[in-house]
Design a protein around this motif. Structure first.
Motif, PDB file in Angstrom:
ATOM      1  N   ASP A  64      24.729  -0.583 -16.344  1.00 24.65           N
ATOM      2  CA  ASP A  64      23.696  -1.889 -16.489  1.00 24.65           C
ATOM      3  C   ASP A  64      23.124  -2.006 -14.942  1.00 24.65           C
ATOM      4  O   ASP A  64      22.761  -2.972 -14.629  1.00 24.65           O
ATOM      5  N   ASP A  65      23.323  -1.083 -14.058  1.00 23.09           N
ATOM      6  CA  ASP A  65      23.109  -1.346 -12.922  1.00 23.09           C
ATOM      7  C   ASP A  65      22.068  -0.042 -12.566  1.00 23.09           C
ATOM      8  O   ASP A  65      22.267   0.869 -12.321  1.00 23.09           O
ATOM      9  N   ALA A  66      20.724  -0.397 -12.299  1.00 25.37           N
ATOM     10  CA  ALA A  66      19.580   0.493 -12.311  1.00 25.37           C
ATOM     11  C   ALA A  66      19.624   1.423 -10.715  1.00 25.37           C
ATOM     12  O   ALA A  66      19.326   2.468 -10.623  1.00 25.37           O
ATOM     13  N   GLU A  67      19.938   0.639  -9.729  1.00 20.17           N
ATOM     14  CA  GLU A  67      20.127   1.361  -8.310  1.00 20.17           C
ATOM     15  C   GLU A  67      21.288   2.208  -8.195  1.00 20.17           C
ATOM     16  O   GLU A  67      20.961   3.135  -7.793  1.00 20.17           O
ATOM     17  N   ALA A  68      22.630   1.960  -8.919  1.00 17.52           N
ATOM     18  CA  ALA A  68      23.672   2.586  -8.937  1.00 17.52           C
ATOM     19  C   ALA A  68      23.184   3.661  -9.948  1.00 17.52           C
ATOM     20  O   ALA A  68      23.579   5.126  -9.429  1.00 17.52           O
ATOM     21  N   VAL A  78      22.061   9.671 -11.212  1.00 17.96           N
ATOM     22  CA  VAL A  78      21.195  10.378 -11.899  1.00 17.96           C
ATOM     23  C   VAL A  78      20.675  11.419 -11.082  1.00 17.96           C
ATOM     24  O   VAL A  78      20.423  12.712 -11.310  1.00 17.96           O
ATOM     25  N   THR A  79      20.247  10.973  -9.825  1.00 18.31           N
ATOM     26  CA  THR A  79      19.408  12.029  -9.002  1.00 18.31           C
ATOM     27  C   THR A  79      20.654  13.046  -8.277  1.00 18.31           C
ATOM     28  O   THR A  79      20.243  14.242  -8.203  1.00 18.31           O
ATOM     29  N   GLU A  80      21.749  12.556  -8.294  1.00 15.89           N
ATOM     30  CA  GLU A  80      22.947  13.459  -7.875  1.00 15.89           C
ATOM     31  C   GLU A  80      23.126  14.545  -8.845  1.00 15.89           C
ATOM     32  O   GLU A  80      23.594  15.559  -8.659  1.00 15.89           O
ATOM     33  N   ILE A 128      14.137   4.023 -15.060  1.00 16.71           N
ATOM     34  CA  ILE A 128      13.050   5.105 -15.303  1.00 16.71           C
ATOM     35  C   ILE A 128      11.655   4.464 -14.833  1.00 16.71           C
ATOM     36  O   ILE A 128      10.767   5.276 -14.306  1.00 16.71           O
ATOM     37  N   ALA A 129      11.365   3.256 -15.253  1.00 13.19           N
ATOM     38  CA  ALA A 129      10.123   2.645 -14.832  1.00 13.19           C
ATOM     39  C   ALA A 129       9.973   2.365 -13.483  1.00 13.19           C
ATOM     40  O   ALA A 129       8.867   2.530 -12.815  1.00 13.19           O
TER      41      ALA A 129
END
Ligand SMILES: NC(=O)c1ccc[n+]([C@@H]2O[C@H](COP(=O)([O-])OP(=O)(O)OC[C@H]3O[C@@H](n4cnc5c(N)ncnc54)[C@H](OP(=O)(O)O)[C@@H]3O)[C@@H](O)[C@H]2O)c1
Length: 410
Positions: A73-77, A82-84, A100-101
């Motif tokens: 539930d934490d978009a920054e974490a 996801v990128t890693e 995503i947005a």
């Protein structure tokens, strides 16, 4: 041949624990949850303690894990995770519309560069299979509009207000008590969640990449019992709509409360239910209705993505680049604006007023405005100001009135 999927699961809350259950109950999938990463070391869990770890590297460093399912539930974490995962060559499934947005461009570019698949059916309207349908089924039809009730919390609150004529705060408190609204309901009731989902829909419907700052969102926080009565007198209902429509060669898009008629797809969609109406040039209108949130409904959409990855499914984004439409940065539409204080209405610059009412404790105006004359800050900073659009009138009037206004301005 299907691939054996070895899953690293991030998050074991409402959706993560739901996925664990539905995956265990589905014997069709060649997939297993190898590791689960959560945040709180002291929380009581339904599984043995040794099933959980707390460092993202536990999953990311494990070369046997070929799929990351991100349900936190934490978009920054989530962005870091996801990128890693992309960089390590792992496919990713996510339900995180905010992630995503807010990072659309970077996520698409990096997943492409790393040659991995990034699927997120559950991020828009939970169990309703809208993204995959837009990608596959509607790939060849030229789409004219997409409209959705994409936020169950605000739909639940608006339904209760329509049925009971209580105050907004009272109904919101009830919704929080039964778990239909977060303790901080801002993202849901101020239209952010609806906007994030709209941005994802814009990408898959029209091939349009947007950033949150460029898409207008206003919410339902300031709705008053008198506004509901206004709707009832005219046979209308209020719904928070994620709205996108092709007008000439531009896409008009916003998330806002709308008055809808009894023939609208949205009229009978009540409580926590979601619905999406897709209008194609050839197929005409089609409506999907279902549960937009909740543990199992959302997990079912995640499961469907996991299942698709057994066969190396990827979104192809075929509409990206092939579509020359851009986001309309200004348009004229019909709105209703109300306030307890008549003076607040002067904050809105009407091009034309069709109807108005004023009394000592409630006033409203209905008429045409430019979208650029309102924004989220205006809505949020005026606790008394309720702004709503009209579903049908908006469709007709944007085109006609836009031309008229331009010719008046010359
Ligand atoms: N709930 C729904 O109906 C629904 C519907 C559609 C989409 N979604 C999306 O699905 C995602 C998950 O929602 P949810 O309702 O399941 O949330 P939730 O019930 O609040 O659970 C969140 C989970 O994320 C974990 N977490 C938070 N930060 C973390 C971090 N940095 N590293 C590892 N784990 C972390 C939490 O760990 P702890 O357990 O240790 O606290 C918890 O297990 C969100 O993006 C949400 O927008 C939810």
């Amino acid at each position: 041949m299907s691939n054996k999927l070895k899953i690293g699961l991030f998050g074991f809350g409402c959706v993560g624990s739901g996925l664990y259950e539905v995956l265990n109950q589905s014997n069709l999938l060649n997939a297993s949850i190898e590791k689960i990463v959560v945040k709180d070391r002291d929380k009581h869990r339904s599984l043995a303690k040794d099933r959980f770890s707390f460092e993202k590297e536990t999953v990311l460093d494990d070369s046997a894990i070929n799929l990351v399912v991100e349900l936190i539930d934490d978009a920054e974490a989530a962005f870091e995770i996801v990128t890693e995962a992309f960089r390590r060559g792992k496919n990713v499934v996510s339900a995180n519309k905010k992630l995503i947005a807010e990072h659309l461009d970077e996520l698409l570019a990096l997943s492409e560069e790393c040659g991995v698949s990034f699927l997120y059916e559950a991020a828009v309207c939970g169990s309703i299979p809208v993204i995959r349908n837009l990608e596959e089924y509607y790939n060849n039809d030229s789409l004219a509009s997409i409209k959705g009730i994409c936020n169950g919390t605000s739909n639940y609150v608006l339904t209760r207000l329509n049925n009971e004529l209580k105050s907004f705060d009272e109904v919101l408190a009830d919704a929080q008590a039964i778990g239909f609204a977060e303790s901080d309901p801002t993202l849901d009731i101020d239209g952010f969640d609806s906007k994030y989902k709209l941005q994802i829909l814009l990408l898959h419907t029209f091939g349009l990449k947007t950033v949150p700052q460029n898409v207008l969102n206003i919410g339902v926080r300031h709705v008053k019992a008198e506004d509901i009565l206004f709707a009832k007198e005219k046979g209308l209902r209020l719904k928070l709509i994620s709205y996108a429509k092709k007008v000439e060669d531009e896409i008009v898009a916003f998330a806002a409360p709308m008055f809808v008629k009894d023939d609208s797809f949205a009229f009978e969609v009540n409580n926590e239910f979601n619905a999406v109406e897709i209008e194609g040039l050839f197929a005409d209108k089609q409506v999907f209705v279902g549960k937009g949130a909740g543990s199992f409904p959302t997990a079912s959409a995640v499961l469907s993505d996991v299942s698709a990855l057994q066969y190396n499914y990827k979104y192809e984004y075929r509409k990206l680049g092939s579509n020359s439409s851009s986001l309309a940065d200004d348009f004229v539409f019909k709105v209703f604006v109300s306030s307890k204080n008549a003076e607040s209405l002067s904050l809105i610059n009407f091009i034309q007023v069709e109807e108005e009412f004023s009394s000592s404790n409630y006033s409203y105006k209905v008429g045409l405005i430019k979208s650029s004359s309102i924004n989220y800050e205006l809505y949020r900073n005026q606790p008394d100001l309720f702004i709503a659009a009209f579903e049908d009138a908006e469709i007709e009037l944007i085109k006609k009135e836009k031309q008229q206004v331009e010719s008046l301005e010359v």
